[in-house]
Design an enzyme around this catalytic site. Sequence first.
Site, mmCIF file in Angstrom:
data_model
loop_
_atom_site.group_PDB
_atom_site.id
_atom_site.type_symbol
_atom_site.label_atom_id
_atom_site.label_comp_id
_atom_site.label_asym_id
_atom_site.label_seq_id
_atom_site.Cartn_x
_atom_site.Cartn_y
_atom_site.Cartn_z
ATOM 1 N N LYS A 78 -30.107 -12.070 -2.355
ATOM 2 C CA LYS A 78 -29.331 -12.123 -1.361
ATOM 3 C C LYS A 78 -29.683 -12.305 0.092
ATOM 4 C CE LYS A 78 -24.859 -10.207 0.109
ATOM 5 N NZ LYS A 78 -23.704 -9.358 -0.272
ATOM 6 N N SER A 153 -18.990 -10.715 -1.065
ATOM 7 C CA SER A 153 -19.843 -11.657 -0.361
ATOM 8 C C SER A 153 -21.093 -12.108 -0.816
ATOM 9 C CB SER A 153 -20.263 -10.803 0.988
ATOM 10 O OG SER A 153 -21.048 -9.732 0.604
ATOM 11 N N SER A 177 -18.612 -6.579 -3.352
ATOM 12 C CA SER A 177 -19.398 -7.808 -3.307
ATOM 13 C C SER A 177 -20.147 -8.055 -4.281
ATOM 14 C CB SER A 177 -19.980 -7.772 -2.063
ATOM 15 O OG SER A 177 -19.152 -8.118 -1.034
HETATM 16 N N1 GLN Z 1 -14.648 -7.982 0.554
HETATM 17 C C1 GLN Z 1 -15.014 -6.723 1.118
HETATM 18 C C2 GLN Z 1 -15.235 -6.759 2.570
HETATM 19 O O1 GLN Z 1 -14.940 -7.826 3.094
HETATM 20 C C3 GLN Z 1 -16.046 -6.056 0.394
HETATM 21 C C4 GLN Z 1 -17.374 -6.896 0.985
HETATM 22 C C5 GLN Z 1 -18.691 -6.146 0.389
HETATM 23 O O2 GLN Z 1 -18.768 -5.530 -0.746
HETATM 24 N N2 GLN Z 1 -19.851 -6.313 1.087
HETATM 25 O O3 GLN Z 1 -15.558 -5.708 3.337
#
Ligand code: GLN
Length: 486
Positions: A78, A153, A177
């Site tokens: 990532k 994400s 994420s």
């Molecule tokens: N969707 C969640 C957020 O927007 C989690 C994101 C993540 O785990 N990086 O914060």
Amino acid sequence: MRAPPQTVTELRSALRRGEITSVAATQAMLDRIVALDNELKSYLTITDELALEQAAAADRRRAQGEDGALLGVPIAVKDIICVAGAPTTAGSKILDGFIPPYDAFVVQKLKEVGAVILGKTNTDEFAMGSSTENSAYFITRNPWDLEHVPGGSSGGSAAAVAAELAYGALGTDTGGSVRQPASFCGVVGLRPTYGRISRWGVVAFASSLDQVGTFGRTVADATALFQAIAGYDRRDSTSLNVPVPDYAAALTGDIRGLRVGVPAEYFVSGIEPEVETAVRAAIAKLEELGAEIHPITLPHTRYALPVYYLIAPAEASANLGRYDGVRYGPRVEGADMIDTVKKTRALFGPEVKRRIMLGTYALSAGYYDAYYGRALKVRTLIKQDFLNAFAQVDVIACPTSPTTAFKVGERADDPISMYLADIFTLSVNLSASCGLSVPCGFDSKGLPIGLQLIGNALQEATILNAAYAYEQATGWHQEKPRIGRG
Ligand code: GLN
């Protein structure tokens, strides 16, 4: 002609038997990326030269008698994790052109075991999002249906693994994420315990919640990646100095007597009926395999979303203060220093700006106690719910996400509906438990559904084995997305 190896485990055997070289396996992946990623858009950067060099080095190591689960195996990282010499954008324009001179701890570990890094995968900007639509560069598509999001994400990593553009991948999970995109893309995604893996070299989002996680097309594959990167490192004071068990050895498939808790609060209105049906069938399958099913309660569940959306933005607003046009990435010159900082910080996208504003507000004098301080107290109650549950059960089973992958654009203008995509994953991060998502079926549109299994701190072996038993008994992982199949 023999079919190309499908999994890390299969590739390892083929490499060992000399049926394929790492250079050939890597080239095949790079060719597939060229053929399919124009459509899928899972990679932000392809590090093809580096990959082929690493593959050749892995082949030499193998020729000298070395053998390891990831030696010569092509994987993806990532783009929020630093790989020396490769751009690291965190999906943001504010890091455009930033080339870290060092490897993150997890990348050092992957290199030590001889894994091959194919490239950097797309992410929501600074990992803030649930669809990869918040990437400042482009939107990644879901390999099962290109009209749908891959989740986020870490959507680039999940999509790349599902579409066989990498054998496995690393992501990060601050609120879901890794697990949520794994669920949307029909792959396995593991979020280990906070502190299980050093985060040195990982771009920070919310420091009391961030953790690196792994993706694989099978439980064994996600486990192999996890095994390679788990560990303590003095450069991350939050990493835990405890021994790393042999996780692969824990995958026995025997779950007789395993106590599985089913939380009432995770089967409520708003969950898609097809998701509920598939997850309940998966729980019945665990019972058939010898697990004991217990109803449990996690009474503070409804506070997880507001608590997360105070704590995560508060920590983000502090962490993102460093992007000032001086230390990293681009600088937009203004009339004076303040103007320069303002103009440079205008490079942040709308979701990141929203979080910085929310977080700064929650931390400001006069509001700190009412918002941030209270959120921390409720976080303790949520953690206590989990500790109470783990006094009775070994594993908690529930859906990973209330829905399957939504359509591109469907939630992009509605932050709250986007935040709801993580309603079932956030508590794992808040309570410092560990969790994973394993495929458990498809909806009538052919989109994957994920079963979430949650374990107490450092009990990764328990949830991985439960997922392995389930996977071996069902075989959802053998289904393939449409992309690349004519
Ligand atoms: N969707 C969640 C957020 O927007 C989690 C994101 C993540 O785990 N990086 O914060």
